[in-house]
Design a protein around this motif. Structure first.
Motif, PDB file in Angstrom:
ATOM      1  N   VAL A   4      -5.805  -7.799   2.345  1.00  0.00           N
ATOM      2  CA  VAL A   4      -5.983  -6.595   1.519  1.00  0.00           C
ATOM      3  C   VAL A   4      -7.235  -5.839   1.960  1.00  0.00           C
ATOM      4  O   VAL A   4      -7.231  -4.605   2.078  1.00  0.00           O
ATOM      5  CB  VAL A   4      -6.062  -6.965   0.024  1.00  0.00           C
ATOM      6  CG1 VAL A   4      -6.503  -5.762  -0.811  1.00  0.00           C
ATOM      7  CG2 VAL A   4      -4.716  -7.485  -0.464  1.00  0.00           C
ATOM      8  N   ILE A  64      -1.861  -1.745  -3.226  1.00  0.00           N
ATOM      9  CA  ILE A  64      -1.909  -3.185  -2.961  1.00  0.00           C
ATOM     10  C   ILE A  64      -0.590  -3.785  -3.447  1.00  0.00           C
ATOM     11  O   ILE A  64      -0.192  -3.582  -4.587  1.00  0.00           O
ATOM     12  CB  ILE A  64      -3.107  -3.843  -3.677  1.00  0.00           C
ATOM     13  CG1 ILE A  64      -4.415  -3.165  -3.264  1.00  0.00           C
ATOM     14  CG2 ILE A  64      -3.162  -5.338  -3.375  1.00  0.00           C
ATOM     15  CD1 ILE A  64      -5.639  -3.637  -4.041  1.00  0.00           C
ATOM     16  N   GLY A  70     -11.136  -6.824  -8.721  1.00  0.00           N
ATOM     17  CA  GLY A  70     -10.492  -5.554  -9.041  1.00  0.00           C
ATOM     18  C   GLY A  70     -11.447  -4.606  -9.736  1.00  0.00           C
ATOM     19  O   GLY A  70     -11.467  -3.398  -9.463  1.00  0.00           O
ATOM     20  N   SER A 109      -1.309   1.579  -7.784  1.00  0.00           N
ATOM     21  CA  SER A 109      -0.083   0.794  -7.674  1.00  0.00           C
ATOM     22  C   SER A 109       0.788   1.073  -8.893  1.00  0.00           C
ATOM     23  O   SER A 109       0.269   1.330  -9.985  1.00  0.00           O
ATOM     24  CB  SER A 109      -0.399  -0.703  -7.570  1.00  0.00           C
ATOM     25  OG  SER A 109      -1.122  -0.960  -6.381  1.00  0.00           O
ATOM     26  N   HIS A 147      -1.846  -8.177  -7.157  1.00  0.00           N
ATOM     27  CA  HIS A 147      -2.727  -7.323  -6.354  1.00  0.00           C
ATOM     28  C   HIS A 147      -4.067  -8.010  -6.094  1.00  0.00           C
ATOM     29  O   HIS A 147      -5.130  -7.381  -6.105  1.00  0.00           O
ATOM     30  CB  HIS A 147      -2.931  -5.967  -7.042  1.00  0.00           C
ATOM     31  CG  HIS A 147      -1.640  -5.283  -7.365  1.00  0.00           C
ATOM     32  ND1 HIS A 147      -1.554  -4.186  -8.166  1.00  0.00           N
ATOM     33  CD2 HIS A 147      -0.353  -5.545  -6.993  1.00  0.00           C
ATOM     34  CE1 HIS A 147      -0.287  -3.812  -8.298  1.00  0.00           C
ATOM     35  NE2 HIS A 147       0.445  -4.629  -7.583  1.00  0.00           N
ATOM     36  N   LEU A 148      -3.980  -9.328  -5.856  1.00  0.00           N
ATOM     37  CA  LEU A 148      -5.189 -10.103  -5.556  1.00  0.00           C
ATOM     38  C   LEU A 148      -5.757  -9.668  -4.205  1.00  0.00           C
ATOM     39  O   LEU A 148      -5.013  -9.373  -3.265  1.00  0.00           O
ATOM     40  CB  LEU A 148      -4.858 -11.599  -5.534  1.00  0.00           C
ATOM     41  CG  LEU A 148      -4.417 -12.194  -6.872  1.00  0.00           C
ATOM     42  CD1 LEU A 148      -3.971 -13.644  -6.694  1.00  0.00           C
ATOM     43  CD2 LEU A 148      -5.529 -12.113  -7.912  1.00  0.00           C
ATOM     44  N   ILE A 149      -7.075  -9.643  -4.129  1.00  0.00           N
ATOM     45  CA  ILE A 149      -7.750  -9.143  -2.927  1.00  0.00           C
ATOM     46  C   ILE A 149      -8.003 -10.296  -1.965  1.00  0.00           C
ATOM     47  O   ILE A 149      -8.810 -11.193  -2.229  1.00  0.00           O
ATOM     48  CB  ILE A 149      -9.068  -8.437  -3.299  1.00  0.00           C
ATOM     49  CG1 ILE A 149      -8.778  -7.260  -4.238  1.00  0.00           C
ATOM     50  CG2 ILE A 149      -9.785  -7.944  -2.044  1.00  0.00           C
ATOM     51  CD1 ILE A 149     -10.016  -6.612  -4.811  1.00  0.00           C
ATOM     52  N   SER A 175      -5.843  -4.726 -10.042  1.00  0.00           N
ATOM     53  CA  SER A 175      -6.070  -5.945  -9.263  1.00  0.00           C
ATOM     54  C   SER A 175      -6.631  -7.001 -10.201  1.00  0.00           C
ATOM     55  O   SER A 175      -7.543  -6.726 -10.980  1.00  0.00           O
ATOM     56  CB  SER A 175      -7.053  -5.715  -8.110  1.00  0.00           C
ATOM     57  OG  SER A 175      -7.400  -6.968  -7.521  1.00  0.00           O
ATOM     58  N   ASN A 230      -8.381 -13.321  -4.169  1.00  0.00           N
ATOM     59  CA  ASN A 230      -7.374 -14.348  -3.929  1.00  0.00           C
ATOM     60  C   ASN A 230      -8.075 -15.601  -3.409  1.00  0.00           C
ATOM     61  O   ASN A 230      -8.291 -15.764  -2.206  1.00  0.00           O
ATOM     62  CB  ASN A 230      -6.340 -13.839  -2.917  1.00  0.00           C
ATOM     63  CG  ASN A 230      -5.165 -14.787  -2.776  1.00  0.00           C
ATOM     64  OD1 ASN A 230      -5.262 -15.965  -3.091  1.00  0.00           O
ATOM     65  ND2 ASN A 230      -4.048 -14.259  -2.309  1.00  0.00           N
TER      66      ASN A 230
END
Length: 800
Positions: A514, A503, A595, A536, A508-510, A542, A546
């Motif tokens: 993503v 990500i 995450g 990552s 690494h916000l979903i 994460s 998001n």
């Protein structure tokens, strides 16, 4: 190289360092015997070691992964238990920094040391060769220095120091153990006073104190300038001294004074090693820093005071860097150093002076203290929290230009000493390469060549090891074979056998993007690979969902408009769990909220020791909506015996979600249920990808089959009522707000299965629908909206 099997370690000395080294050993599942002097008073003979072990549970930051691990440290004393040494494969001496005391102890324990055991001294700067001289001839080849930095659990650096008699294989074996098992960055240092990190670091602190006095700067301004703004540890200079202990700092300074004078090494910087009068005055009146409550700083109630050297009194702290200098420090390296040097601002002149002093010092001493410039830079990064070591910064700013500036200051008498920069700085391979670090290796002043990194087998476990600037290290996110890429996910493979999904979004916000990328990664993996690893190359797995990405949909349709997106997220989590290939979450750093949910839905987790895992949605007024609560309910059903009351198995999971409890290590996260006993904890962050890929292949080789979808029982309405009653007490007692009560009640509704009888069998989809319903209803709640906006604007949770 044969593997050095460390079944048990003896730590000699239960002081601050000895006890904390023992704590870190049991954190990584290595049994320890902790020795100290026999108790001469009433009580057990090993009372000193027993007290030290008990004290480990109280220290902050915590030296133990969980307090229960203290029980794995066996207390011992030198009178009754020396026979225990015969079962130890590694003996680490960590008593006070007195040569005579150490030599006496070595003579005492030598007859009991196993014939294969490695013996190492955790000294911060005494001569390893002199320490080893007293040992029997059969132990000398197995003796070396091993210098941990304080606190041992958290500081990455360990310096290894050989004597002329140390067998190379012994040092190689110890380096492999310290790297893989203890998770440390190893730097090999020469046997010179204070080795590398303390030699350079303490000389730098002395220079900083001197330059601060020259420019009339207060300790709080200096700490603001020499902390994060300079790419160093946030504690700066004087606060770091307080944390280390001013008596400890004075001892390290004395090692320089005693060993580097005209009669010994004739160090040209020797005059700058004098104990600063301000430090001597504090030590004389017992103000030794944080451990006694006063040093350069003092805390009175909630107020932080700083020392005013002119009056020897404490005054309010809080002064910060000049905004002009702050802006300069944000510039690229070359521009930054030029502006600092040319500025008339005293703070800017001070910063240039301490950087110049550092460049001057490491160049003059490189040949004496380290095999190459790489060891110096890694030592300062890992031991003193610098983002760049001194050679890296110098090279980054333009090698020859900075060298000319330093030379000009030396010639003008502005530097700490008149010693010229070595000739290799201006001519030959370094000048031609534009610095000391190149793809071929780092400069060794002693050998007059560029030296490559260690090729010990242990480093084959690090696909992308930490590197120095200029070394030509590959970017992990540009490596391997790319299989798919969108704006926020890169799907690739290193070996053509396991797919890696990285990500790339901020933190690494979903987001929906993503989710789409991870689903594509699953499709690719299932089409012809052995497994999928989510990894990552930084300290964020994460940080969660998001929320900002969903804001346009929410503004147009409200909470109900988010439901379809939430369903897609939940469906992706189930795809991870029921994939046709094993899915492995390689967790490093933070795995919060979404995450954490992503990690728990994978077939296995491989977790770096210092990771932070938890469901924290309550902080933004929400409940976990990506399957986290469903996971808690299902795990409770899996753990409970058939027909048992589920509430006791549900209680801890509910509480962790409702209180947004975060595991502050992989071991704590295991207690919370986010990391399972079957998961792998990896001490060294740079070995995470190697282990995760290995686990994916092992699961595939073992004939991986996804778990069968099955019904499972829920705790039901009576369990929910019990939880609710405790929540009422907390609300009415003022321990939680009304909105916290509301969120926790909805969490209880999901994890117990809602309005159902105890033992009712449900599907994951049933609980996910409850999650979704309550998640969307909270989005429409004004108090939740306040929390979300507060978090987006300030980055801090709002407790309304």
């Amino acid at each position: 190289m044969s593997r050095f099997n460390v079944r048990k370690v003896a730590v000699l000395g239960a002081g601050v360092m000895g006890a904390q080294i023992a704590a870190h050993l049991v954190n990584v599942n290595v049994p320890v015997v902790l020795f100290d002097l026999p108790n001469s008073k009433e009580g057990p003979k090993s009372a000193i070691a027993l007290k030290a072990i008990e004290n480990l549970k109280k220290l902050k930051p915590a030296p133990l992964g969980t307090p229960e691990l203290a029980a794995r440290i066996q207390p011992a004393n030198y009178e009754e238990h020396l026979d225990l040494l015969k079962d130890c494969d590694l003996v680490i001496e960590a008593i006070a920094e007195r040569m005579d005391w150490k030599l006496d102890l070595y003579t005492r324990v030598a007859p009991f040391i196993a014939p294969h055991a490695i013996v190492a001294s955790n000294t911060s700067g005494l001569s390893i060769s002199k320490l080893g001289a007293v040992l029997p001839e059969d132990i000398k080849p197995r003796f070396c220095g091993i210098h941990f930095f304080n606190p041992p659990r958290y500081m990455a650096l360990v310096e290894l120091i050989a004597t002329p008699a140390t067998q190379p294989l012994v040092l190689d074996q110890l380096e492999a153990f310290v790297t893989t098992t203890l998770g440390k960055g190893v730097v090999r240092a020469k046997d010179t006073p204070n080795f590398i990190a303390n030699r350079v670091g303490i000389a730098g602190m002395l220079a900083t104190i001197h330059e601060a006095s020259q420019f009339g700067l207060s300790v709080d301004v200096v700490d603001d300038l020499t902390g994060k703004k300079l790419g160093r540890a946030s504690s700066g200079t004087f606060r770091t001294a307080d944390v280390v202990g001013l008596d400890t700092m004075a001892h390290v300074i004395k090692t320089l004074q005693d060993n580097l004078g005209p009669e010994q090494a004739n160090d040209p910087f020797y005059p700058s090693y004098g104990t600063p009068p301000v430090l001597a005055a504090l030590i004389e009146k017992g103000a030794l820093g944080q451990k006694v409550g006063a040093g350069f700083y003092k805390k009175e109630g909630k107020a932080i005071l700083r020392l005013d050297p002119a009056t020897a009194s404490y005054v309010p702290a809080g002064k910060t860097a000049d905004p002009l200098v702050e802006r300069i420090l944000k510039k690229p390296a070359a521009e930054r150093l030029k502006l600092l040097r040319e500025s008339s601002n005293p703070q800017a002149q001070f910063v240039w002076a301490i950087l110049r002093d550092a460049f001057h010092y490491v160049a003059v001493h490189l040949a004496d203290i380290a095999d190459s410039a790489r060891e110096v830079d890694f030592a300062m990064r890992w031991g003193f929290g610098m983002k760049q070591g001194p050679f890296e910064l110098w090279q980054d700013a333009g090698w020859l230009q900075v060298a000319e500036w330093v030379k000009a200051d030396i010639d003008a008498g502005k530097a700490l000493c008149a010693a010229p920069l070595p000739a290799w700085v201006f001519e030959g391979p370094v000048a031609e390469a534009g610095g000391v670090h190149t793809p071929a290796g780092s400069w060794s002043a002693a050998q007059s060549t560029f030296v490559p990194r260690s090729n010990l087998p242990v480093y084959a476990r690090q696909h992308f090891p930490e590197s120095v600037l200029g070394s030509g290290a590959v970017d992990p996110l540009k490596s391997g074979t790319e299989l798919f890429k969108n704006d926020e996910v890169r799907v690739w493979t290193l070996d053509g056998e396991v797919v890696i999904a990285s990500i790339t979004a901020k933190l690494h916000l979903i987001s929906p993007t993503v989710t789409e990328g991870l689903l594509k990664a699953l499709d690719i993996a299932e089409a012809g690979y052995q497994g999928l690893v989510i990894w990552s190359p930084d300290d964020v797995f994460s940080a969660g969902a998001n929320l900002e990405a969903l804001m346009p949909v929410f503004m147009k349709h409200g909470g109900k408009g988010i439901a379809p997106e939430e369903k897609k997220l939940q469906d992706m989590m189930l795809r991870m769990r029921y994939a046709a290939v094993p899915t492995v979450a390689a967790v490093r750093g933070i795995a919060l909220g979404g995450g954490c949910e992503l990690a728990v839905h994978c077939a296995q987790r491989v977790v770096a020791m210092e990771s932070y895992v938890g469901l924290v949605e309550v902080g933004v007024g929400l409940l976990p909506g990506g399957g986290g609560l469903t996971y808690i309910a299902r795990r409770a059903a899996e753990r409970a015996p058939a027909g048992a009351d589920l509430l006791p198995f549900l209680k801890d999971g509910f509480q962790a979600a409702a209180m947004a409890t975060v595991g502050t290590s992989a071991l704590e996260s295991r207690k919370l249920g986010y990391v399972l006993d079957s998961d792998i904890v990896v001490p060294h962050k740079d070995e995470l990808l190697f282990v995760a890929i290995s686990q994916a292949k092992a699961l595939a080789a073992a004939g991986w089959r996804a778990p069968a979808k099955a019904l499972f029982p829920v705790a039901g309405r009576n369990a929910k009522a019990t939880i609710q009653a405790s929540l009422v007490g907390m609300r009415d007692g003022g321990f939680i707000s009304k909105h916290d009560f509301h969120i926790a009640s909805l969490i209880a509704d999901v994890v117990t299965g809602g309005d159902l009888d105890a033992g009712t069998l449900v599907t994951e989809d049933y609980l996910l629908a409850l999650e979704r319903k309550h998640f969307c209803s909270l989005l429409d709640h004004p108090k939740t909206q306040e929390r979300i906006m507060g978090m987006l604007q300030t980055g801090k949770p709002v407790r309304n």
